[in-house]
Design an enzyme around this catalytic site. Structure first.
Site: not given
Ligand code: GCU
Length: 412
Positions: A250, A254, A343, A393
């Site tokens: 997540s 990134k 998402w 997720h």
């Molecule tokens: C939020 C955010 C995402 C990210 C996520 C996470 O949902 O909007 O961009 O990847 O948190 O890190 O779990």
């Protein structure tokens, strides 16, 4: 003066509203001066550095220099941990200036197979969440309130969290497959909250005039943490320095992608459910996916100040996230996703792989990516790999099976 034209300088970075619009994903092989890149040499000498400079300036902030000194101290070592299958160590990394934060790297290595290929990456809440082992340090830095064992109201981690998220980095499972694992708490490098000069951010001079512009942002600092972990791993006898895979979930996915793009010592890059700001396109056509406007509003510290300006109009971005994947070429990149996690934009991520493929082709891989999204639960193990499973997720032991499967192909 003519010689300078190949190198991006600050004057080459107009404010976002002065940039040309492009509704389509900008072609990775067309340089900003309009020339078409057709050789590896042109890619490596001109377009790749140009793209890196653009990502630094408009999205993640400046790439920090490597510290002059990286010192490793083993805090404990236990060869009987992990039911005798592996050795567990925690290694403290320090960087010279005493006020700089330290990184505590939890390293699990197989006992019967060295040097081993190694998965490396940041974790969300502290090494102690990943194993019940009593010697593993509990972080003293700020931690998010919603993690197990965090004291109410103080954001302090406690020993009550030990082992409570062992499934997210299943050390024993991975070690049994012959791989090492190395992970650190992301918040030791940079706590995940805005507007506080702490962690590595505090080592920068205070921003003048308010707007941080291209100041190194949190995702870049986390990537920096991965690079410092790599500094140690390439010196460790139990690890094969040529077979490192960076992994993260997540926001830390990134991070994994950025870390891979900016460090060629990393051989395989695995951003898991990384989404917007990771392997998901900023020019998204998926109405369920997180938009740039949302991410820069809710998590302004992840990216540099300039990136927020693109929230209202992502067509102004001089790149899209396939550029970051392309920078990794010819190294394998695996994007892993889950069906209920729109998402993170799974279909958009596949588009990014396809759009990065021309650079991989320059390196002689004629079919670097599958022709279409593979069916659920089936790994597409091309050099630009893709996997989507049912469910939500999360980073699970089953996801790790897929990382291992991909590594078995590309890190043998
Ligand atoms: C939020 C955010 C995402 C990210 C996520 C996470 O949902 O909007 O961009 O990847 O948190 O890190 O779990």
């Amino acid at each position: 003066l003519l010689l300078m034209s190949a190198i991006a300088t600050p004057a080459d970075f107009p404010p976002p509203d002065k940039l040309p619009s492009a509704a389509e994903f900008p072609d990775v092989l067309t340089a900003r001066d309009g020339t078409k890149v057709t050789t590896r040499k042109e890619w490596e000498e001109k377009r790749r550095p140009e793209l890196k400079a653009l990502f630094e300036h408009y999205m993640y902030g400046r790439f920090p220099e490597k510290p002059k000194q990286v010192t490793a101290k083993v805090l404990f070592e236990d060869a009987k941990a992990l039911d005798g299958k592996g050795t567990l160590r925690e290694v403290e990394l320090t960087f010279g200036p005493p006020e700089w934060p330290k990184i505590y790297l939890l390293v699990a290595t197989p006992n019967d197979k060295t040097p081993a290929a190694c998965f490396v990456g940041p974790n969300f809440g502290g090494n102690h969440l990943l194993t019940p082992h009593e010697k593993v340090r509990v972080p003293t830095a700020w931690v998010p309130a919603n993690y197990p064992g965090v004291e109410k109201g103080t954001n302090k981690a406690t020993a009550a969290g030990r082992g409570k998220q062992a499934d997210t980095w299943p050390l024993r499972q991975v070690v049994e497959k012959g791989y090492a694992v190395a992970t650190f708490y992301c918040g030791d490098v940079q706590p995940d909250r805005p507007n506080v000069r702490e962690g590595m951010r505090a080592t920068l001079p205070p921003a003048e005039g308010g707007a941080p512009g291209d100041e190194t942002a949190t995702v870049m600092w986390w990537a920096w943490g991965c690079h410092r972990a790599v500094d140690f791993l390439v010196t460790d006898k139990a690890i094969d320095p040529k077979r490192l895979a960076v992994v993260g979930h997540s926001r830390l996915g990134k991070t994994a992608l950025l870390a891979g793009a900016f460090d060629d010592r990393i051989a395989v890059v695995i951003p898991h459910q990384s989404g917007c700001g990771g392997a998901g396109p900023s020019r998204s056509k998926n109405p369920k996916a997180e938009p740039v406007k949302r991410i820069t509003t809710v998590f302004p510290h992840w990216f540099c100040g300039h990136f927020s300006a693109f929230g209202d109009d992502t067509t102004k971005l001089p790149f899209d996230q396939h550029g970051l994947i392309a920078i990794c070429a010819p190294r394998p990149v695996l994007l892993t996703n889950a069906e209920d996690d729109q998402w993170a934009n799974p279909p958009g991520q596949f588009d990014m792989l396809a759009a990065a493929a021309p650079v991989y082709k320059l390196y002689g891989d004629d079919r670097p990516v599958a022709a279409k999204v593979p069916e659920q639960g089936k790994l597409s193990d091309e050099r630009l790999g893709y996997f989507i499973r049912a469910g939500k997720h999360a980073m699970t032991p089953d996801d790790w099976k897929v990382y291992v499967q991909f590594a078995d192909k590309w890190l043998r």
